[in-house]
Design a protein around this motif. Structure first.
Motif, mmCIF file in Angstrom:
data_model
loop_
_atom_site.group_PDB
_atom_site.id
_atom_site.type_symbol
_atom_site.label_atom_id
_atom_site.label_comp_id
_atom_site.label_asym_id
_atom_site.label_seq_id
_atom_site.Cartn_x
_atom_site.Cartn_y
_atom_site.Cartn_z
ATOM 1 N N SER A 1 0.881 -1.178 0.116
ATOM 2 C CA SER A 1 0.072 -0.098 -0.219
ATOM 3 C C SER A 1 1.075 0.796 -0.157
ATOM 4 O O SER A 1 0.825 2.664 -0.254
ATOM 5 N N GLY A 2 2.023 1.126 0.364
ATOM 6 C CA GLY A 2 3.246 2.380 0.480
ATOM 7 C C GLY A 2 3.243 2.765 2.007
ATOM 8 O O GLY A 2 3.570 4.116 1.541
ATOM 9 N N ASP A 3 2.123 2.917 2.206
ATOM 10 C CA ASP A 3 2.151 3.606 4.155
ATOM 11 C C ASP A 3 2.244 2.648 4.789
ATOM 12 O O ASP A 3 1.621 1.924 5.231
ATOM 13 N N ASP A 4 3.484 2.300 5.298
ATOM 14 C CA ASP A 4 3.888 1.155 6.782
ATOM 15 C C ASP A 4 4.851 2.116 8.099
ATOM 16 O O ASP A 4 5.183 1.666 8.379
ATOM 17 N N THR A 5 3.404 3.625 8.012
ATOM 18 C CA THR A 5 3.802 4.189 8.852
ATOM 19 C C THR A 5 3.582 3.802 10.131
ATOM 20 O O THR A 5 3.430 3.772 11.559
ATOM 21 N N LYS A 6 1.921 2.707 9.845
ATOM 22 C CA LYS A 6 0.892 2.203 11.184
ATOM 23 C C LYS A 6 1.434 0.809 10.923
ATOM 24 O O LYS A 6 1.322 -0.209 12.218
ATOM 25 N N LEU A 7 2.623 0.157 10.095
ATOM 26 C CA LEU A 7 3.175 -0.832 10.531
ATOM 27 C C LEU A 7 3.259 -1.476 11.315
ATOM 28 O O LEU A 7 2.625 -2.927 12.139
ATOM 29 N N ILE A 8 3.689 -0.762 12.348
ATOM 30 C CA ILE A 8 4.877 -1.581 13.542
ATOM 31 C C ILE A 8 3.105 -1.634 14.602
ATOM 32 O O ILE A 8 3.256 -3.018 15.176
ATOM 33 N N ALA A 9 2.639 -0.952 14.782
ATOM 34 C CA ALA A 9 1.402 -0.279 15.848
ATOM 35 C C ALA A 9 0.519 -1.664 15.763
ATOM 36 O O ALA A 9 -0.279 -2.341 15.821
ATOM 37 N N ASP A 10 0.116 -1.764 14.022
ATOM 38 C CA ASP A 10 -0.570 -2.316 14.122
ATOM 39 C C ASP A 10 -0.404 -3.763 14.202
ATOM 40 O O ASP A 10 -1.307 -5.433 14.512
ATOM 41 N N VAL A 11 0.776 -4.396 13.983
ATOM 42 C CA VAL A 11 1.435 -6.077 13.910
ATOM 43 C C VAL A 11 1.184 -6.129 15.382
ATOM 44 O O VAL A 11 0.911 -7.086 15.723
ATOM 45 N N GLY A 12 1.634 -4.760 16.103
ATOM 46 C CA GLY A 12 1.418 -4.927 18.022
ATOM 47 C C GLY A 12 0.023 -5.033 18.460
ATOM 48 O O GLY A 12 -0.043 -5.864 18.924
ATOM 49 N N THR A 13 -1.078 -4.303 17.490
ATOM 50 C CA THR A 13 -1.858 -4.213 18.341
ATOM 51 C C THR A 13 -2.564 -6.227 17.997
ATOM 52 O O THR A 13 -3.303 -7.276 18.146
ATOM 53 N N PHE A 14 -2.194 -6.802 16.430
ATOM 54 C CA PHE A 14 -2.527 -8.251 16.729
ATOM 55 C C PHE A 14 -2.460 -9.044 17.294
ATOM 56 O O PHE A 14 -2.533 -10.066 17.991
ATOM 57 N N CYS A 15 -0.926 -8.777 17.496
ATOM 58 C CA CYS A 15 0.183 -9.740 18.326
ATOM 59 C C CYS A 15 -0.827 -9.485 20.132
ATOM 60 O O CYS A 15 -0.654 -10.481 20.520
ATOM 61 N N ALA A 16 -1.092 -8.755 19.744
ATOM 62 C CA ALA A 16 -1.890 -8.663 21.703
ATOM 63 C C ALA A 16 -3.019 -9.646 21.384
ATOM 64 O O ALA A 16 -3.775 -9.998 22.388
ATOM 65 N N SER A 17 -3.892 -9.300 20.273
ATOM 66 C CA SER A 17 -5.261 -9.915 20.429
ATOM 67 C C SER A 17 -4.849 -11.210 20.458
ATOM 68 O O SER A 17 -5.646 -12.044 21.248
ATOM 69 N N LEU A 18 -3.807 -11.441 19.769
ATOM 70 C CA LEU A 18 -3.253 -13.803 19.777
ATOM 71 C C LEU A 18 -3.046 -13.697 20.708
ATOM 72 O O LEU A 18 -3.402 -14.532 21.685
ATOM 73 N N SER A 19 -2.322 -12.991 21.856
ATOM 74 C CA SER A 19 -1.836 -13.145 23.221
ATOM 75 C C SER A 19 -3.031 -13.409 24.076
ATOM 76 O O SER A 19 -2.792 -14.457 25.050
ATOM 77 N N ALA A 20 -4.018 -12.748 24.030
ATOM 78 C CA ALA A 20 -5.247 -12.558 25.035
ATOM 79 C C ALA A 20 -5.892 -13.708 24.880
ATOM 80 O O ALA A 20 -6.712 -14.911 25.171
ATOM 81 N N ALA A 21 -5.701 -14.047 23.605
ATOM 82 C CA ALA A 21 -6.242 -15.625 22.833
ATOM 83 C C ALA A 21 -5.860 -16.508 23.853
ATOM 84 O O ALA A 21 -6.514 -17.916 23.695
ATOM 85 N N MET A 22 -5.164 -16.858 24.263
ATOM 86 C CA MET A 22 -3.440 -17.547 24.574
ATOM 87 C C MET A 22 -4.383 -18.500 26.300
ATOM 88 O O MET A 22 -3.651 -18.958 26.009
ATOM 89 N N GLN A 23 -4.939 -17.531 27.477
ATOM 90 C CA GLN A 23 -5.488 -17.663 28.257
ATOM 91 C C GLN A 23 -6.552 -18.378 27.846
ATOM 92 O O GLN A 23 -8.135 -18.689 27.487
ATOM 93 N N ARG A 24 -6.270 -19.822 28.830
ATOM 94 C CA ARG A 24 -6.823 -20.447 28.862
ATOM 95 C C ARG A 24 -8.583 -20.467 29.442
ATOM 96 O O ARG A 24 -8.306 -19.626 30.619
ATOM 97 N N LYS A 25 -9.543 -21.008 29.782
ATOM 98 C CA LYS A 25 -10.877 -20.154 30.513
ATOM 99 C C LYS A 25 -11.405 -21.426 31.747
ATOM 100 O O LYS A 25 -10.508 -22.634 31.769
#
Lengths: 271, 407
Positions: A247-271
């Motif tokens: 897309s030629g716009d990687d200004t938010k790349l690091i933040a976006d990847v971080g947000t995605f990773c945080a959502s995956l991390s939250a999913a690791m918690q078993r109920k």
């Protein structure tokens, strides 16, 4: 020597969660951004890092990871620079397990013993070398184990039968279950087949076992986290890098990847 | 002194698929059970008389074997020197040596209960041969071909489609043979239960280099008998072109232990070995690991695979079969090269002098013959493997011949 890999799994188990492993290719899209991405992944809950060593012909990987390799090579990434990147990661993150993943040829050309010594010095914990099955252990596995590096084995749906003991005989660190018959990032893993595979794996080994290949979302990761000791996400992350670059716009790349990773991390918690 | 493996050059690979340091099984775990299954099945099949009889039947009645051994009298007179014979595998059904191997593997696939076939192809000859065998044996066929080769070899693409094969144009990497092989391997990984991968050359993980060589060795075995009948003795030299090296291995292998015979493998020198644009893995490469085997590769100092270049799509591959790498290391076979330009001249010359339009691949072998023969006495005998016919190349070659005033 402290074993970062086993400590990582023990800690997660004590908190009733699965371990989150993330894969990115070293030097994708460039060395500086790549290092910043690693920091962001650790800050956002990645428990261990699989750092891809770029190779021109990654025959077990899908389009996303091949494209990542090509971007990194074009940007000047080499095995030496990957090892340097690992060393500087280790200084910034003393406790996070770091695993180098890739294909044998660049290592063969670098020199087996020189590579093992450099990886050890850089603070690498383990290796996943896709095209070195147990039949080729003399090439790298035996010497790497002797030097204290974990040689992590891929176990696939096609190896769950008689071949499983052969594959995990010299396995170290953890066992990596390839959840789909196929290459990385091409289809979605089915929870039922993962469940039966892990039953079989646990009959055969006491090593922790993670599932990867074909896990693309936090929802899926959460389902697999209930079964496996760990979950690895790769292509879905790498795809975000590709999207940002194209897309030629990687200004938010690091933040976006971080947000995605945080959502995956939250999913690791078993109920 | 040449180093021999227990008094013979013909008893490799070992149990691990090694030819010296070359060969092996460098594949992802997903493929290991498949590769081991192929090995077990092949080793059983080659001892089974019913399998061998069936193969023999199709070699004779379907391929048209034995292919003739022909004394190329006018080429001999033109070069001046040793007598030149052509082993005419271009007369095989489908127009090249590729069918020898494909029929063997297709029969093996059937025996293993597989119903679907995957193949990679460069020039399209292996793809056409595979599509042909699949039509014959009622197997589904998917062929992976670099998008660049799809363009260069359109007549073969059309043939494959007519024969009922599905052709996948591969756009990853450099869109040539190595990328087609990557994609075929990926596809096999994703379809392990139903599919059999018919590799077209003497490369890939064990047992492919051995199996393909065995199926192609019919070329050399026939040549021994035919030259003995024609001349009362074995030849003094053998010449064959090399991409992956299956036609060469097929001709050479039955002669390896006849040490007095000089053997020449001709690689594609493209625009020249002093440029970046060639496909000569032995002369211009170094050992590395790709596509399941260790062998000589064109690669960078960092171990990244480089693009090969040859005017001939069939030679345009950055690797070579591991047995050739071993034969190179021990010095039993001499590996030489010919450029695009030299091959083009022979394409025209052989058409004019013998009425045989050679494929661009054996045109490279002819180019080397043109330098070797004049240096040899007239009572010497040379056999060259005419491994394919040139019809498939006309579209690409004719404009180039026109430019050079050769038409």
């Amino acid at each position: 020597m402290t074993n970062r890999i086993s400590q990582c799994f023990e800690k997660a188990a004590s908190q009733n969660r699965a371990v989150l492993g993330v894969f990115v290719t070293a030097g994708d899209p460039d060395a500086q951004t790549s290092a910043a991405l690693l920091d962001s992944l650790v800050e956002n809950g990645a428990d261990f890092i699989e750092l891809g060593m770029p190779f021109s012909d990654p025959m077990a990987d899908g389009p996303a990871i091949q494209a990542a390799s090509i971007r990194a090579i074009k940007a000047g990434m080499t095995l030496q620079k990957t090892l340097d990147m690992a060393a500087s990661f280790r200084q910034r993150h003393p406790d996070t397990p770091l695993i180098l993943m890739g294909y044998f040829n660049p290592i063969y050309i670098y020199g087996r013993d020189a590579f093992i010594s450099a990886a050890n010095k850089a603070g690498v914990d383990g290796l996943i070398i896709v095209d070195l099955p147990p039949e080729e252990d003399v090439e790298l596995c035996d010497a790497a184990r002797e030097a204290g590096l974990s040689f992590i084995r891929l176990v696939t749906p096609t190896t769950l039968g008689d071949r499983l003991p052969v594959v995990i005989k010299k396995a170290g660190g953890f066992v990596y279950y390839v959840a789909i018959a196929g290459i990385t990032g091409t289809k979605s893993a089915a929870t039922d087949s993962i469940r039966s595979a892990f039953t079989r794996l646990r009959e055969e080994t006491d090593l922790p076992a993670v599932a990867g290949f074909g896990i693309r979302s936090a929802e899926q990761a959460s389902e697999v986290a209930a079964i496996a000791d760990g979950v690895v996400v790769g292509s879905a992350l790498v795809q975000k890098i590709e999207d940002a670059v194209s897309s030629g716009d990687d200004t938010k790349l690091i933040a976006d990847v971080g947000t995605f990773c945080a959502s995956l991390s939250a999913a690791m918690q078993r109920k | 002194m040449r180093e021999k493996a227990s008094n013979s050059y013909r008893n490799l690979p070992d149990d691990n698929g090694r030819f010296g340091i070359h060969g092996g099984r460098f594949v992802a775990e997903t493929l290991m059970p498949l590769v081991l299954d192929v090995e077990k099945s092949y080793h059983a099949a080659r001892k089974d008389q019913s399998f061998l009889s069936e193969l023999l039947y199709y070699q004779k009645h379907y391929i048209g074997r034995p292919s003739p051994l022909y004394f190329a009298e006018r080429m001999t007179a033109h070069f001046g020197g040793a007598k030149l014979y052509f082993k005419r595998d271009e007369l095989n059904h489908t127009g090249a040596h590729k069918i020898n191997n494909v029929l063997g593997q297709a029969l093996l696939a059937k025996r293993m209960g597989k119903t679907k076939i995957i193949a990679e192809t460069g020039a399209g000859q292996h793809g056409v041969a595979t599509a042909t065998a699949c039509a014959l044996f009622n197997l589904e066929c998917e062929v992976f071909m670099g998008a660049e080769d799809v363009r260069r070899q359109k007549p073969n693409v059309d043939r494959m489609r007519l024969l009922g094969a599905k052709v996948h144009a591969v756009t990853s990497g450099t869109s040539t043979l190595k990328d087609a092989m990557n994609e075929a391997l990926r596809y096999w990984v994703a379809h392990p239960d139903t599919h059999f991968y018919i590799i077209g050359t003497v490369a890939g993980p064990h047992p492919y280099p051995e199996m393909v060589r065995d199926f192609q060795s019919v070329i050399g075995k026939e040549t021994r008998e035919q030259i003995t009948e024609a001349e009362g003795r074995l030849p003094d030299a053998l010449i064959a072109c090399i991409g992956g090296g299956s036609n060469a291995m097929g001709l050479f292998h039955p002669f390896l232990d006849d040490e007095e015979i000089e053997i020449y493998g001709v690689e594609a020198a493209g625009h020249g070995l002093d440029t970046d644009q060639h496909a000569a893995s032995l002369t211009g490469g170094s050992p590395g690991v790709l596509h399941g085997n260790r062998t000589y590769l064109l690669q960078t100092a960092e171990g990244q695979i480089k693009d090969a270049h040859s005017i001939s799509a069939g030679l345009d591959y950055p690797g070579i079969g591991p047995e050739h790498s071993w034969l190179h290391d021990i010095g039993r076979v001499n590996y030489v090269s010919a450029t695009d330009e030299e091959a083009l001249k022979m394409f025209q010359l052989c058409s004019r002098l013998e009425g045989i339009i050679p494929a661009l691949e054996p045109s490279h072998a002819l180019a080397f013959a043109s330098t070797l023969l004049p240096k040899m006495a007239e009572d010497k005998i040379v056999v060259l493997n005419m491994c394919g016919r040139g019809d498939k190349d006309l579209e690409a070659v004719l404009p180039l011949l026109d430019e050079r005033g050769l038409l």
